[in-house]
Design an enzyme around this catalytic site. Structure first.
Site, PDB file in Angstrom:
ATOM      1  CD  GLU A  42      12.082  -7.168  -5.139  1.00  0.00           C
ATOM      2  OE1 GLU A  42      10.989  -7.524  -4.678  1.00  0.00           O
ATOM      3  OE2 GLU A  42      12.614  -6.087  -4.903  1.00  0.00           O
ATOM      4  CG  ASP A  68      13.646  -5.071   3.419  1.00  0.00           C
ATOM      5  OD1 ASP A  68      13.404  -3.849   3.376  1.00  0.00           O
ATOM      6  OD2 ASP A  68      12.830  -5.938   3.078  1.00  0.00           O
ATOM      7  CG  ASP A 108       8.940  -3.010  -0.529  1.00  0.00           C
ATOM      8  OD1 ASP A 108      10.021  -3.411  -0.992  1.00  0.00           O
ATOM      9  OD2 ASP A 108       8.525  -3.314   0.609  1.00  0.00           O
TER      10      ASP A 108
END
Ligand SMILES: *[C@@H]1O[C@H](CO)[C@@H](O)[C@H](O)[C@H]1NC(C)=O
Ligand SMILES: *[C@@H]1O[C@H](CO)[C@@H](O)[C@H](O)[C@H]1NC(C)=O
Ligand SMILES: *[C@@H]1O[C@H](CO)[C@@H](O)[C@H](O)[C@H]1NC(C)=O
Ligand SMILES: *[C@@H]1O[C@H](CO)[C@@H](O)[C@H](O)[C@H]1NC(C)=O
Ligand SMILES: *[C@@H]1O[C@H](CO)[C@@H](O)[C@H](O)[C@H]1NC(C)=O
Ligand SMILES: CC(=O)N[C@H]1CO[C@H](CO)[C@@H](O)[C@@H]1O
Length: 884
Positions: free
Chosen positions: A431, A589, A428
């Protein structure tokens, strides 16, 4: 002199006809092609800047090179780059270029034709068979500057365009006033119209009967893709890049499936996943301790809902630091005991890992410092942001020591004998996400002000004994590992070299003159600073969109290192083109809203059928905000038809495990039963995609490309080529308006035929624990005769064949089986079933001896419904039976 005159004329024309809104760009006169060399299979040329540089968003690059190569019959490669080769290009180590077989290429004429105008330079690609123009840049001049590249193609009116992800917009893109920004971002609630976690600069242009083609731009820089109509009504698609080169792959199709397969030849075939990965997964952020995690496992079992895999979010970590355990709430001994318990029951365990390493007294930090693998500023100081554990540092995936570092951390922390023996991995925040606003000059203060790490819930004593759980949950102690802090080290370690495609020097890497519509604001906001230089000299400015995919690839390596013979399953949030060759993706999300429930279908289809990341799914029942019983019930059923099926929930939201409501539990039991019966059908189709690139999860227009009624549909889909899924999509509704293509279908539950006419049919009286499913005529679906509580049990069940005769009375189907988890399969079962003249027969490869049989055959549409014929056919050799 002719040249000069022509040039002037062109310049004037360019000024008069310009459709650009920016006056300064109108002064950019483009390039002129010289030294054109045509050769069999390709062309090359020099492109020289015409007139004075316009220097609008950075300096114009005066000398470019054009290389054109017909790489296969259906693939044309066109690349425009700087002659000095200083401009950054996506490294081959991250995106391996497809190999070109020159001999094979020359056997047949290519299906695409490249043509060009020399001054100002423009190029076009057309389909040879019908002359259909596919791409044509003649409407505006090429701009190639050190921080801005602009290229525009004209398109037919009202085109059907798909792709250019990641986004949460409709599957078929809007064609006026639409901007798709690609800049990977921690996009909480995945808002429509914004840049999300991944970058896939690929679009499909579907033109119905004249064919479908794909255009892939291999470029990792930030970009805005504008799709709009010019003042004169001309439809266009325009690339606005913050850098890099124009590296295009044109894919000829001509069907949507073929474009997808041709893209897989470029981006890589997707990775096969373990059979158990298709089981049902439960997760949430906010399980307060290992007792609660165990209680969820126990409660699923009591509710009789098959749970394949239990997950833990960052809750397990000590103060949210990766590669640590919270010793009070998730003590090692108990975590290991739970994992053992799950493994004994053929269940699995997965946890999350983030890239950011806490800048504090912990071993992962210290060992990383010893190897000097964290990102540094250009002055040599360590770069810090603030993520879950507070101040953090970020691994530099381009550093030569990072693979050793990362693999070693996994080997230690996830050690099967002494650590947390996970079965798969969830990654997770890659980015990379950074909570701290640009310029993040004081991450310590930021962390303090924002309560990072958040206070964990208080630890509890062993709350109660868990029925069915052995003596595992007794208090235990674990020695705290104490680590000495090593001093900061390092200097700017990199020296720039010309001609290595490392990025032009002297750019503004923080605030480039051209601004893309990044929803996070400036480029470096909420992520790693874009002016950091990686160990190999590449700037984060150019490689930002690769960060998540590089973490994914290395994490896959680390998992393989732990279990070298097993297929890794790695679920990542951030992706770049080609990521599917190594990892899987969940849609991030989302929110517990009907809107996100609907959007999840288009997103899933884009990843599976266009971007070649077929292991994909959304957070079932929704992540953030409180779900409702009805939404969760509907989503439990829709989720069963996502390749990746996981219920996941946000910290602080009401519990949403399927057993929390009786109606949801019932919906889940029913959906999982159908999913598990269909698991081998799904596994077979998924496997085929990993071998050929043929997508297995399909938008309707992939199956019926000539039917315009299918082009805009993204609330129904084909689950494998044979099963049409038409979920209810509105709150409070018990009906759905479903499109039925011009073909024969059968109701999954009754076997009753439905003759589609290319029209919408209202399906009604669909209870909250039902989902409409229809089998396409012409299909044979092998299903397990009974479902099971785990996929391990399921693999022991015999088969049943469902035969849905097509309009011509025939049907075909396939079954692939292997051991379900090995990277290399010594033996397989690969069977093709055929039905014709009331006889079903099968043959194929039977090297895998399973002892399984076909125990019955169900023929749809017979006797007004379905007819079941008991048979006894071993799946160990070819066979067949007359059904009378
Ligand atoms: C490209 O567009 C220009 C301008 O509309 C047109 O003149 C030219 O023929 C087109 N090229 C091809 C190959 O279609
Ligand atoms: C498990 O079920 C019990 C009994 O219904 C309930 O009290 C408990 O809250 C549940 N725990 C979780 C974590 O769902
Ligand atoms: C960074 O993001 C925050 C939160 O979204 C926003 O308030 C701020 O304006 C952004 N800053 C820049 C420089 O874009
Ligand atoms: C979710 O529900 C809980 C319990 O009713 C409530 O406390 C909380 O405010 C709700 N959260 C949201 C975001 O609606
Ligand atoms: C799952 O296990 C329970 C309890 O042993 C059993 O009653 C149930 O039939 C099983 N379900 C399936 C689908 O096999
Ligand atoms: C685009 C969108 O749907 N945003 C919503 C996501 O969920 C949050 C929390 O419920 C809403 O506030 C947003 O409006």
């Amino acid at each position: 002199m002719m040249v000069t005159t022509a040039l002037l004329l062109w310049s004037l024309l360019a000024l008069v006809h310009s459709v650009s809104s920016s006056l300064s760009l109108d002064n950019c006169l483009g390039y002129r092609a010289v030294n054109v060399e045509e050769r069999p299979g390709g062309l090359s040329a020099d492109l020289m800047l015409v007139g004075q540089p316009c220097n609008t968003y950075g300096r114009d690059i005066e000398n470019l090179r054009l290389e054109v190569e017909y790489e296969t019959e259906t693939r044309l490669h066109v690349i425009i780059y700087d002659a000095d080769e200083n401009v950054y290009q996506v490294p081959d180590s991250v995106f391996p270029r497809p190999t070109v077989h020159h001999q094979r290429r020359n056997e047949n004429a290519p299906e695409l034709k490249f043509s060009y105008e020399d001054s100002p330079f423009s190029f076009a690609v057309s389909r040879l068979s019908n002359g259909e123009p596919i791409f044509n840049s003649s409407g505006s001049n090429l701009i190639f500057q050190c921080q801005y590249v602009n290229l525009r193609t004209s398109l037919p009116q009202n085109p059907n365009l798909y792709g250019i992800g990641e986004h949460s917009d409709p599957l078929r893109l809007k064609t006026t006033g639409y901007t798709r920004t690609l800049w990977n971002r921690d996009a909480y609630t995945i808002p429509a119209g914004t840049n999300l976690y991944g970058a896939h600069p690929l679009y499909f242009d579907h033109r119905g009967e004249t064919g479908t083609h794909g255009v892939f731009l291999l470029n990792s820089n930030g970009m805005d893709v504008h799709i709009d109509q010019a003042g004169d009504g001309t439809q266009f698609l325009e690339y606005n890049l913050l850098g890099g080169v124009l590296d295009f792959y044109f894919l000829a199709g001509p069907t949507p499936k073929e474009v997808s397969m041709q893209y897989a030849e470029v981006a890589g075939l997707p990775a096969m996943v373990p059979y158990w990965g298709f089981g049902f997964h439960q997760c949430r952020y906010g399980y307060r301790d290992i007792f609660e995690v165990a209680a969820v496992v126990s409660n699923y079992s009591h509710a009789n809902i098959p749970l394949e895999t239990m997950w833990t979010d960052i809750d397990y970590m000590d103060q949210r630091k990766v590669f640590t355990l919270d010793e009070r709430r998730f003590p090692l001994q108990k975590v290991r005991a739970l994992v053992d318990f799950l493994h004994q029951r053929d269940q699995r365990y997965i946890v999350m890992v983030d890239p950011a390493v806490a800048h504090s007294d912990n071993t992962a930090f210290t060992r990383g410092m010893e190897k000097d693998v964290f990102m540094r500023r250009q002055d040599g100081s360590l770069y810090e942001g603030a993520v879950w554990p507070g101040p953090t540092v970020f691994p530099d995936w381009f550093h030569p020591s990072t693979p050793d570092y990362w693999i070693n951390e996994f080997a230690l922390f996830f050690d099967a004998e002494n650590g947390v023996d996970i079965d798969a991995l969830w990654i997770d925040m890659n980015e990379a996400a950074n909570f701290c606003d640009w310029p993040c000059s004081d991450p310590v203060a930021f962390a303090k002000a924002n309560n990072l790490p958040p206070d964990p819930p208080s630890a509890r004593p062993n709350p109660s004994s868990l029925p069915g759980f052995p003596e595992v949950f007794q208090p235990g102690n674990r020695n705290k590992r104490r680590i000495k802090q090593s001093p900061r080290q390092g200097q700017g370690k990199y020296k720039y070299e010309d001609g290595k495609k490392l990025g032009i020097q002297g750019r503004d890497l923080i605030d480039p003159p051209y601004t893309i519509a990044n929803a996070a604001g400036s480029l470096s906001n909420k992520t790693i600073n874009t002016d950091l230089i990686h160990a190999n000299g590449l700037a984060e400015y150019d490689t930002h969109n690769l960060y998540g995919t590089m973490m994914s690839s290395l994490s896959r390596e680390a998992m393989l290192h732990r279990r070298p013979e097993k297929r890794p399953l790695v679920i990542t949030r951030s992706t770049f083109a080609g990521a599917g060759a190594r990892v899987a993706h969940w849609l991030g999300d989302n929110a517990s809203t009907w809107e996100k429930y609907r959007t999840s279908i288009a997103q899933m289809l884009a990843f599976a059928s266009i971007f070649q990341i077929p292991m994909v799914g959304s957070d079932v029942c929704g992540f953030t905000s409180n779900t409702t019983e009805q939404l969760c019930s509907r989503w439990a059923m829709l989720g069963a038809f996502n390749p990746f099926y996981r219920n996941h929930n946000e910290y602080g939201m009401i519990s949403q495990e399927f057993y929390q409501w009786e109606s949801v539990a019932e919906a889940a039991r029913k959906a999982i039963e159908i999913r598990y019966q269909l698991l081998d059908y799904m596994y077979t189709a998924f496997y085929r995609q990993t071998r050929t690139g043929e997508p297995w999860l399909l938008p309707l227009f992939f199956v019926y490309p000539d039917e315009p009624g299918t082009f805009g549909i993204d609330l129904q889909f084909f689950y494998g080529g044979a099963l049409l899924v038409s979920p209810v999509t509105e709150d409070g509704s018990t009906s759905v308006d479903a499109y039925f293509p011009d073909d024969l279908f059968y109701d999954w539950y009754t076997g009753l035929p439905v003759r589609g006419r290319g029209e919408v049919i209202r399906l009604s009286d669909i209870s909250y624990t039902d989902i409409p499913l229809h089998v396409r005529g012409g299909s044979i679906i092998p299903v397990r005769a009974q479902s099971a509580n785990t996929t391990t049990e399921l693999r022991k069940r015999d088969f049943r064949l469902i035969i849905a005769p097509g309009l011509d009375g025939r049907a075909v189907g396939e079954l692939y089986l292997d051991d379900g988890e090995s990277l290399h399969q010594p033996a397989t079962l690969e069977v093709t079933f055929r039905y014709e003249n009331s006889r079903v027969s099968f043959d194929g490869v039977f090297t895998l001896q399973t002892g399984l049989r076909i125990e019955s055959v169900t023929v749809f549409g017979r006797g007004g419904g379905q007819e079941v014929v008991a048979v006894d056919l071993p799946l160990s050799k070819p066979g067949g039976v007359d059904l009378g």
